[in-house]
Scaffold this motif. Sequence first.
Motif, PDB file in Angstrom:
ATOM      1  N   ARG A   1     -58.558   6.604  31.850  1.00  0.00           N
ATOM      2  CA  ARG A   1     -59.548   7.666  31.652  1.00  0.00           C
ATOM      3  C   ARG A   1     -59.395   8.249  30.257  1.00  0.00           C
ATOM      4  O   ARG A   1     -58.296   8.537  29.797  1.00  0.00           O
ATOM      5  N   SER A   2     -60.508   8.420  29.559  1.00  0.00           N
ATOM      6  CA  SER A   2     -60.492   9.014  28.223  1.00  0.00           C
ATOM      7  C   SER A   2     -59.968  10.445  28.305  1.00  0.00           C
ATOM      8  O   SER A   2     -60.392  11.225  29.169  1.00  0.00           O
ATOM      9  N   HIS A   3     -59.035  10.780  27.406  1.00  0.00           N
ATOM     10  CA  HIS A   3     -58.429  12.110  27.444  1.00  0.00           C
ATOM     11  C   HIS A   3     -57.930  12.519  26.057  1.00  0.00           C
ATOM     12  O   HIS A   3     -57.852  11.701  25.149  1.00  0.00           O
ATOM     13  N   VAL A   4     -57.609  13.785  25.931  1.00  0.00           N
ATOM     14  CA  VAL A   4     -57.008  14.318  24.706  1.00  0.00           C
ATOM     15  C   VAL A   4     -55.594  14.789  25.013  1.00  0.00           C
ATOM     16  O   VAL A   4     -55.250  15.054  26.158  1.00  0.00           O
ATOM     17  N   ASN A   5     -54.804  14.877  23.974  1.00  0.00           N
ATOM     18  CA  ASN A   5     -53.428  15.385  24.026  1.00  0.00           C
ATOM     19  C   ASN A   5     -52.490  14.571  24.927  1.00  0.00           C
ATOM     20  O   ASN A   5     -51.899  15.097  25.874  1.00  0.00           O
ATOM     21  N   PRO A   6     -52.304  13.299  24.592  1.00  0.00           N
ATOM     22  CA  PRO A   6     -51.383  12.485  25.390  1.00  0.00           C
ATOM     23  C   PRO A   6     -49.943  12.995  25.344  1.00  0.00           C
ATOM     24  O   PRO A   6     -49.154  12.679  26.232  1.00  0.00           O
ATOM     25  N   ASP A   7     -49.605  13.814  24.344  1.00  0.00           N
ATOM     26  CA  ASP A   7     -48.256  14.371  24.247  1.00  0.00           C
ATOM     27  C   ASP A   7     -48.106  15.700  24.981  1.00  0.00           C
ATOM     28  O   ASP A   7     -47.037  16.315  24.927  1.00  0.00           O
ATOM     29  N   ALA A   8     -49.156  16.142  25.652  1.00  0.00           N
ATOM     30  CA  ALA A   8     -49.089  17.431  26.351  1.00  0.00           C
ATOM     31  C   ALA A   8     -47.908  17.542  27.313  1.00  0.00           C
ATOM     32  O   ALA A   8     -47.234  18.574  27.320  1.00  0.00           O
ATOM     33  N   PRO A   9     -47.585  16.524  28.120  1.00  0.00           N
ATOM     34  CA  PRO A   9     -46.439  16.673  29.018  1.00  0.00           C
ATOM     35  C   PRO A   9     -45.130  16.973  28.263  1.00  0.00           C
ATOM     36  O   PRO A   9     -44.340  17.817  28.705  1.00  0.00           O
ATOM     37  N   ALA A  10     -44.901  16.322  27.143  1.00  0.00           N
ATOM     38  CA  ALA A  10     -43.685  16.575  26.367  1.00  0.00           C
ATOM     39  C   ALA A  10     -43.704  17.983  25.778  1.00  0.00           C
ATOM     40  O   ALA A  10     -42.661  18.662  25.738  1.00  0.00           O
ATOM     41  N   ILE A  11     -44.854  18.431  25.338  1.00  0.00           N
ATOM     42  CA  ILE A  11     -44.972  19.784  24.781  1.00  0.00           C
ATOM     43  C   ILE A  11     -44.749  20.820  25.868  1.00  0.00           C
ATOM     44  O   ILE A  11     -44.046  21.814  25.659  1.00  0.00           O
TER      45      ILE A  11
ATOM     46  N   VAL B   1     -52.499  21.290  26.438  1.00  0.00           N
ATOM     47  CA  VAL B   1     -53.587  21.259  27.415  1.00  0.00           C
ATOM     48  C   VAL B   1     -54.210  19.859  27.404  1.00  0.00           C
ATOM     49  O   VAL B   1     -54.552  19.334  26.349  1.00  0.00           O
ATOM     50  N   ILE B   2     -54.351  19.291  28.587  1.00  0.00           N
ATOM     51  CA  ILE B   2     -54.989  17.982  28.732  1.00  0.00           C
ATOM     52  C   ILE B   2     -56.476  18.184  29.004  1.00  0.00           C
ATOM     53  O   ILE B   2     -56.863  19.072  29.768  1.00  0.00           O
ATOM     54  N   GLY B   3     -57.273  17.342  28.382  1.00  0.00           N
ATOM     55  CA  GLY B   3     -58.705  17.351  28.642  1.00  0.00           C
ATOM     56  C   GLY B   3     -59.185  15.933  28.896  1.00  0.00           C
ATOM     57  O   GLY B   3     -58.701  14.992  28.267  1.00  0.00           O
ATOM     58  N   PHE B   4     -60.126  15.787  29.809  1.00  0.00           N
ATOM     59  CA  PHE B   4     -60.686  14.482  30.147  1.00  0.00           C
ATOM     60  C   PHE B   4     -62.174  14.441  29.798  1.00  0.00           C
ATOM     61  O   PHE B   4     -62.813  15.465  29.635  1.00  0.00           O
ATOM     62  N   ASP B   5     -62.699  13.228  29.747  1.00  0.00           N
ATOM     63  CA  ASP B   5     -64.128  13.038  29.540  1.00  0.00           C
ATOM     64  C   ASP B   5     -64.892  13.445  30.790  1.00  0.00           C
ATOM     65  O   ASP B   5     -64.302  13.754  31.824  1.00  0.00           O
ATOM     66  N   LEU B   6     -66.206  13.467  30.674  1.00  0.00           N
ATOM     67  CA  LEU B   6     -67.065  13.753  31.812  1.00  0.00           C
ATOM     68  C   LEU B   6     -68.160  12.688  31.821  1.00  0.00           C
ATOM     69  O   LEU B   6     -69.263  12.881  31.326  1.00  0.00           O
ATOM     70  N   PRO B   7     -67.822  11.491  32.376  1.00  0.00           N
ATOM     71  CA  PRO B   7     -68.753  10.361  32.330  1.00  0.00           C
ATOM     72  C   PRO B   7     -70.119  10.654  32.936  1.00  0.00           C
ATOM     73  O   PRO B   7     -71.136  10.183  32.433  1.00  0.00           O
ATOM     74  N   SER B   8     -70.161  11.446  33.992  1.00  0.00           N
ATOM     75  CA  SER B   8     -71.437  11.733  34.652  1.00  0.00           C
ATOM     76  C   SER B   8     -72.416  12.468  33.742  1.00  0.00           C
ATOM     77  O   SER B   8     -73.626  12.393  33.937  1.00  0.00           O
ATOM     78  N   ALA B   9     -71.880  13.164  32.739  1.00  0.00           N
ATOM     79  CA  ALA B   9     -72.732  13.883  31.783  1.00  0.00           C
ATOM     80  C   ALA B   9     -72.755  13.191  30.425  1.00  0.00           C
ATOM     81  O   ALA B   9     -73.370  13.693  29.486  1.00  0.00           O
TER      82      ALA B   9
END
Length: 182
Positions: free
Chosen positions: A24-34, A142-150
């Motif tokens: 799934r497309s997302h931002v901040n892959p390092d969020a868990p470490a942070i 903070v993790i963010g994901f795409d919204l494919p439906s929109a």
Amino acid sequence: MDSDTALLIIDMQREMQHRIDAGRSHVNPDAPAIIAALAYAFRYARRPVIHVRHAEADPASPLHPDAPGYPPMACAVERPDEAVFVKRSSSAFATTALEAHLRERGITHIHVVGAVAGFCVNSTVRAASDLGFRVTVVRDGVIGFDLPSAGLDAGVIFDVTMGLLAADFAEVVDGEAVLARL
């Protein structure tokens, strides 16, 4: 950093990792470490770390309490003395005793990390601000994901969400700045 400050970790549950692992497309892959670094630093500074989890009543939901996606990710496992609130709404304030918990402990400033930027993080931050709490959103926590439906890309949703929160509801900074304050 003042003693009236806490770290609030929202919905960092295994379902978030399952979405990432599924591509799934997302931002901040390092969020868990942070988030893990911030939790360690808050604990070391003797500041509260508070956990919020999302629970769905539907047994087919990946966030049902019996589902494999419900437990916390490693970065968000609570210690025995840390509060855990289970919500059934987007905002962590609407269906929990989080507000009372913060007020009873004299916490007036929360640093927010977790998932998902455009949903539960957004609604929790706005509610906290409306209730009179000072809020700092840790952008790279903070993790963010795409919204494919929109047809919306994860980066666009994230940037708009952070922009709106910064405009009227919270200070938005990177984790490094928060760690420097501790």
